[in-house]
Structure formats: C-alpha cells, structure tokens
Design a protein around this motif. Structure first.
Motif, PDB file in Angstrom:
ATOM      1  N   ASN A   1       0.822  -1.212   0.000  1.00 16.90           N
ATOM      2  CA  ASN A   1       0.000   0.000   0.000  1.00 16.90           C
ATOM      3  C   ASN A   1       0.859   1.266   0.000  1.00 16.90           C
ATOM      4  OD1 ASN A   1      -2.171   1.761   0.165  1.00 16.90           O
ATOM      5  ND2 ASN A   1      -2.665   1.304   2.290  1.00 16.90           N
ATOM      6  N   PRO A   2       1.720   1.467  -1.025  1.00 17.76           N
ATOM      7  CA  PRO A   2       2.638   2.616  -1.023  1.00 17.76           C
ATOM      8  C   PRO A   2       1.945   3.962  -1.064  1.00 17.76           C
ATOM      9  CG  PRO A   2       2.603   1.552  -3.181  1.00 17.76           C
ATOM     10  CD  PRO A   2       1.858   0.655  -2.253  1.00 17.76           C
ATOM     11  N   ALA A   3       0.718   4.030  -1.557  1.00 19.10           N
ATOM     12  CA  ALA A   3       0.006   5.308  -1.594  1.00 19.10           C
ATOM     13  C   ALA A   3      -0.555   5.687  -0.226  1.00 19.10           C
ATOM     14  CB  ALA A   3      -1.132   5.248  -2.613  1.00 19.10           C
ATOM     15  N   GLY A   4      -0.561   4.740   0.722  1.00 20.32           N
ATOM     16  CA  GLY A   4      -1.027   5.041   2.072  1.00 20.32           C
ATOM     17  C   GLY A   4      -2.522   5.187   2.196  1.00 20.32           C
ATOM     18  N   VAL A   5      -3.282   4.453   1.394  1.00 21.99           N
ATOM     19  CA  VAL A   5      -4.741   4.523   1.488  1.00 21.99           C
ATOM     20  C   VAL A   5      -5.196   3.973   2.836  1.00 21.99           C
ATOM     21  CG1 VAL A   5      -6.912   3.723   0.513  1.00 21.99           C
ATOM     22  CG2 VAL A   5      -5.020   4.334  -0.998  1.00 21.99           C
ATOM     23  N   SER A   6      -5.992   4.753   3.545  1.00 25.94           N
ATOM     24  CA  SER A   6      -6.440   4.353   4.879  1.00 25.94           C
ATOM     25  C   SER A   6      -7.950   4.189   4.971  1.00 25.94           C
ATOM     26  CB  SER A   6      -5.978   5.388   5.916  1.00 25.94           C
ATOM     27  OG  SER A   6      -6.415   5.047   7.210  1.00 25.94           O
ATOM     28  N   SER A   7      -8.686   4.985   4.219  1.00 32.16           N
ATOM     29  CA  SER A   7     -10.143   4.912   4.271  1.00 32.16           C
ATOM     30  C   SER A   7     -10.722   5.354   2.932  1.00 32.16           C
ATOM     31  CB  SER A   7     -10.705   5.792   5.398  1.00 32.16           C
ATOM     32  OG  SER A   7     -10.379   7.155   5.163  1.00 32.16           O
ATOM     33  N   GLY A   8     -12.012   5.130   2.758  1.00 27.18           N
ATOM     34  CA  GLY A   8     -12.660   5.542   1.523  1.00 27.18           C
ATOM     35  C   GLY A   8     -14.165   5.438   1.621  1.00 27.18           C
TER      36      GLY A   8
ATOM     37  N   LYS B   1      -8.828   8.100   0.873  1.00 30.87           N
ATOM     38  CA  LYS B   1      -8.113   9.064   1.714  1.00 30.87           C
ATOM     39  C   LYS B   1      -6.970   8.384   2.458  1.00 30.87           C
ATOM     40  CE  LYS B   1     -12.145  12.050   2.357  1.00 30.87           C
ATOM     41  NZ  LYS B   1     -12.985  12.788   3.324  1.00 30.87           N
ATOM     42  N   ASP B   2      -5.960   9.201   2.859  1.00 30.73           N
ATOM     43  CA  ASP B   2      -4.858   8.673   3.646  1.00 30.73           C
ATOM     44  C   ASP B   2      -5.185   8.785   5.129  1.00 30.73           C
ATOM     45  OD1 ASP B   2      -4.498  11.344   4.333  1.00 30.73           O
ATOM     46  OD2 ASP B   2      -2.694  11.604   3.092  1.00 30.73           O
ATOM     47  N   SER B   3      -4.232   8.422   5.983  1.00 39.46           N
ATOM     48  CA  SER B   3      -4.482   8.410   7.430  1.00 39.46           C
ATOM     49  C   SER B   3      -4.751   9.794   7.999  1.00 39.46           C
ATOM     50  CB  SER B   3      -3.299   7.771   8.156  1.00 39.46           C
ATOM     51  OG  SER B   3      -2.094   8.479   7.864  1.00 39.46           O
ATOM     52  N   ALA B   4      -4.302  10.843   7.282  1.00 39.35           N
ATOM     53  CA  ALA B   4      -4.545  12.218   7.731  1.00 39.35           C
ATOM     54  C   ALA B   4      -5.862  12.775   7.208  1.00 39.35           C
ATOM     55  CB  ALA B   4      -3.391  13.120   7.292  1.00 39.35           C
ATOM     56  N   GLY B   5      -6.595  11.982   6.425  1.00 41.25           N
ATOM     57  CA  GLY B   5      -7.875  12.441   5.891  1.00 41.25           C
ATOM     58  C   GLY B   5      -7.770  13.173   4.579  1.00 41.25           C
ATOM     59  N   LYS B   6      -6.560  13.210   3.981  1.00 42.43           N
ATOM     60  CA  LYS B   6      -6.380  13.902   2.709  1.00 42.43           C
ATOM     61  C   LYS B   6      -6.814  12.981   1.564  1.00 42.43           C
ATOM     62  CE  LYS B   6      -2.710  16.342   2.153  1.00 42.43           C
ATOM     63  NZ  LYS B   6      -1.290  16.744   1.959  1.00 42.43           N
ATOM     64  N   THR B   7      -7.494  13.563   0.585  1.00 42.59           N
ATOM     65  CA  THR B   7      -7.967  12.787  -0.561  1.00 42.59           C
ATOM     66  C   THR B   7      -6.800  12.393  -1.458  1.00 42.59           C
ATOM     67  OG1 THR B   7     -10.121  13.886  -0.572  1.00 42.59           O
ATOM     68  CG2 THR B   7      -9.441  12.794  -2.612  1.00 42.59           C
ATOM     69  N   ILE B   8      -6.678  11.074  -1.709  1.00 44.45           N
ATOM     70  CA  ILE B   8      -5.631  10.552  -2.583  1.00 44.45           C
ATOM     71  C   ILE B   8      -6.168  10.320  -3.991  1.00 44.45           C
ATOM     72  CG2 ILE B   8      -4.089   8.570  -2.961  1.00 44.45           C
ATOM     73  CD1 ILE B   8      -3.990   8.193   0.031  1.00 44.45           C
ATOM     74  N   TYR B   9      -7.396   9.867  -4.053  1.00 41.63           N
ATOM     75  CA  TYR B   9      -7.988   9.491  -5.344  1.00 41.63           C
ATOM     76  C   TYR B   9      -9.474   9.812  -5.327  1.00 41.63           C
ATOM     77  CZ  TYR B   9      -9.542   6.551  -9.243  1.00 41.63           C
ATOM     78  OH  TYR B   9     -10.112   6.098 -10.398  1.00 41.63           O
TER      79      TYR B   9
END
Length: 416
Positions: free
Chosen positions: A146-153, A195-203
């Motif tokens: 999980n290199p992109a760090g996806v944490s939630s969605g 989103k990543d662990s900080a809540g920032k949107t990745i995709y």
C-alpha cells in the motif's frame, strides 16, 4: 470511466438419472410417484435430465438454488465451488424447474421453466435467469505494501430520489467497495473517494450509469491510482477546491517484490492436448514495469534461462509465460525459448538485470534440504497447478500460502 456490460456466464448443473434403469417397488414410496404401489413389483424407467442455468455473472456468488417440483419435490443447493450435482427424476407430465441465484447476501436473479419428462428419455433444458436487483462492486489495486497510504474511503450512489453511502474494506492488496441491493431501471451518480491516514484525498472518481436487467452488475476498473492525483488549489476568494488531474503512470525498472510468481503448472498430462506448462507473473506495484533484461528459469543461472519477450507489464496486470508448443495459446507464448519444468519438484527463478525478483521451490513433499516447499503434484499425478493466495503475498515462501487446484492462467483465482 464507463461501466462495461457484463458478459453472460453459464453454470451447468447436470441432473443425471439412470436411463432405462429398473426400480423394484418394495412398498409405498412417499412423494416419488403419482401412482400408489401395489403388492406386485413394478418397474419404473428413470430419465436423464441436463439443466443449464444462463445468468449474468455477479461478484461474491453465494449459491444457486434449484427446486424441482413434479412427481417429487427436490431442493438442491449449488455453491460457487461446486460444478455439478446429480439426482434421479421420475417421468411426469409437468416438472417445474426453478432456479435462484444468491450473491452478496441476497437474492439477485431467478428463473423458471416447465417441462415434461418421459420415461427413459434424455432431456436438455435451459433456465434463463433474470435480474431482480442490481449491485455495484468496485475493486481498486493498492499495490504491495500500500505505497500510496490509502487508509479509508467512501462510495456514494445517488438517484433523483435516494442516496446511498458505503465504506471501503481491505481485501488483500485491494480496496473494495460493495453496495447493497439496488433497484433496477435507475440512473445512478457514483462518487468514490480514497483518503490517507490524515484524511487527505488521494484518489477521486465520479461517473453515472444506468442499472438495468441486462447490466445488473456494472463493471468499474481502476488499474492504478497513481494515474490520477489530487491537488488542493487556493482560489482568489480563498476557497479551497479539489481538482483532479490525469497524469501518466510511472514507468520504471522493477525492484525485488514488485513482480511475483502467482501460479505454476508443471503436472501436465501429455495425453490431454488442452494442458500446457506455464508460469504466471503478477505486477503488484502501482507502476508500469520494464521487463528489459528479465528472464525466467529453473535456476539462478541467467544464461540458461528464458528471456521474457514483452517489454513491460502494467500495474495490476498478469503475464502468463507458457511453453512454446501448439498446446499453448499464442497470447501466452511470452518467452524466446522454453525449458521444460520438472513435474514433482523443482525451482522457478525470476530475475531482471541480474537481480532475483522472486523465486520458489515446489515439491510434493519436503526433504532434508527444503523443509518448506510450495505444494506440487506427486510423481505420475496430473492436472493441478500450484496457486498463490495473493492475500498472503508477503509469506509466499510458506507452503500454507499456496494450494493445488485446476489451472487458471491469467486469473488470480485461489483454491481456498
């Protein structure tokens, strides 16, 4: 991306009886015939019936239930691991055969036919199943580690009247979104966020689709989340907006663990022209990987190994390397030569530019030099391949992460 129409799959359920067999009535048999038994012995010819179920494929198939009502009442459950079942049918003027497909925890499709079955006959019937509800299933590759760090969605579906929201789950190396049962005949707007662990949107992804009986399970495919990135831009009125920009995916040389061996078929029955040796590779990274200077062999000596012909492998793609014979499909002949694989034990080594990316030792049993082996067919046994449970890719050197089953080249199927 637009949903693709699912191809119609067929699951063949064979109902086999003893044609022209004789049943001796020893006494009353409840529910087996419309006629009551007498004290005299009677012979009843049974019939061979073949039933084919035509349905639209659905992810997470639970079971197919077949009910047969005629001179008897039969209830048969056929799960996704089973391919056929057998039963005896008595002749009758009116057999009602109804089938129901359960997937994702609910009834999704059903169908029914009525047929006459005569003594000693051979009958082939097809039950067309039609969808009664729809379902949305989205699978997104996260890449090994999980290199992109996806944490939630979240996945949201909206119609003119209703709104639905679903959370992401992790399934091995994928993020999975699965809806509940959805009404057909509606146009849905789909919005997906990772989103990543900080809540920032990745995709992010947004689209619309029509859910119909012909396409009850629309197909959404995301090959790599690196092909789309999220940027935060401050406008003149100091309002933050998220704007999605499409960028080409990265292309690079592979590192150790980027490409792994996921299936090996060595136990080929030479009398079966449909069987051929092959090795299956999977790109578990999020990048397009160059295959320049890559070889596959039975040892770490690159000079005696086979060069891999394709120049690259895309993220999430599977590459099949098959023997160079008339048995194998041309699309799988992806090496410059082929070195035969030993049946019951041997090694597979994948290396690129002199670096070993993945290797394994398979055998029908451990030995003094190899206490941990990938399971393989024993001597004079044929027809099953060694398959990796991709969810256990980090422990692929352990025999428990593999199993033996019918070969599935080009698919990450696993015989759990």
């Amino acid at each position: 991306m637009s949903p693709k129409k699912n191809q119609e799959n067929t699951s063949r359920a064979t109902l086999v009886a003893l044609a022209s067999a004789t049943l001796i009535a020893l006494g009353p048999i409840s529910g087996c015939s419309d006629e009551s038994s007498s004290s005299n012995a009677k012979s009843v010819e049974l019939s061979k019936v073949s039933v084919e179920l035509a349905y639209t494929a659905a992810p997470r198939l639970d079971s197919i239930v077949l009910d047969c009502v005629g001179s008897d009442s039969l209830h048969i459950v056929h799960d996704n691991k089973d391919s056929s079942f057998e039963l005896d049918l008595f002749p009758h003027d009116r057999w009602v055969l109804s089938a129901k497909l359960y997937a994702n925890g609910g009834l999704m499709q059903e169908g029914e036919i009525v047929t006459k079955i005569e003594a000693g006959s051979s009958v082939d019937v097809t039950i067309p199943l039609h969808a009664i509800v729809g379902f949305v299933y989205v699978e997104i590759p996260l890449g090994f580690g999980n290199p992109a760090g996806v944490s939630s969605g979240t996945l949201s579906l909206t119609t003119d009247d209703t709104s639905y929201s679903y959370k992401m789950t992790m399934d091995g190396v994928n993020a999975v979104f699965a809806s509940g049962m959805l009404p057909l005949g509606e146009t849905y707007e789909i919005k997906l966020l990772l989103k990543d662990s900080a809540g920032k949107t990745i995709y992010s992804m947004q689209d619309t689709f029509l859910l119909t009986e012909d396409t009850p399970v629309p197909e959404f495919t995301v090959k790599s989340i690196r092909s789309k990135v999220q940027l935060a831009i401050s406008t003149t009125d100091e309002v933050s907006k998220d704007i999605s920009l499409r960028l080409p995916g990265y292309s690079r040389y592979p590192a150790v663990g980027d490409i792994v061996v996921t299936e090996v078929f060595t136990a080929v029955n030479t009398k079966d022209s449909s069987q051929y040796e092959f090795i299956e590779l999977y790109n578990g990274s999020l990048d397009t990987l160059s295959l320049e200077g890559c070889t596959i062999g039975t040892s770490s000596v690159a000079s005696s190994s086979c060069a891999i012909v394709p120049e690259r492998i895309n993220p999430g793609d599977i590459l099949v390397l098959a023997e160079l014979s008339a048995r194998a499909p041309d699309e799988y002949k992806n090496t410059d030569k082929w070195k035969g694989l030993a049946n019951s034990k041997g090694a597979i080594v994948l290396q690129c530019m002199g670096t070993v990316l993945d290797s394994l030792y398979y055998a029908d049993k451990p030995d003094s030099l190899h206490l941990e082996v990938i399971p393989a067919m024993g001597s004079s046994k044929y027809g099953q391949s060694s398959q990796l449970n991709i969810r256990k890719w980090q422990k692929r050197d352990k025999g428990e992460s593999w199993c033996l089953s019918e070969p599935t080249p080009g698919k990450l199927d696993y015989c759990e």
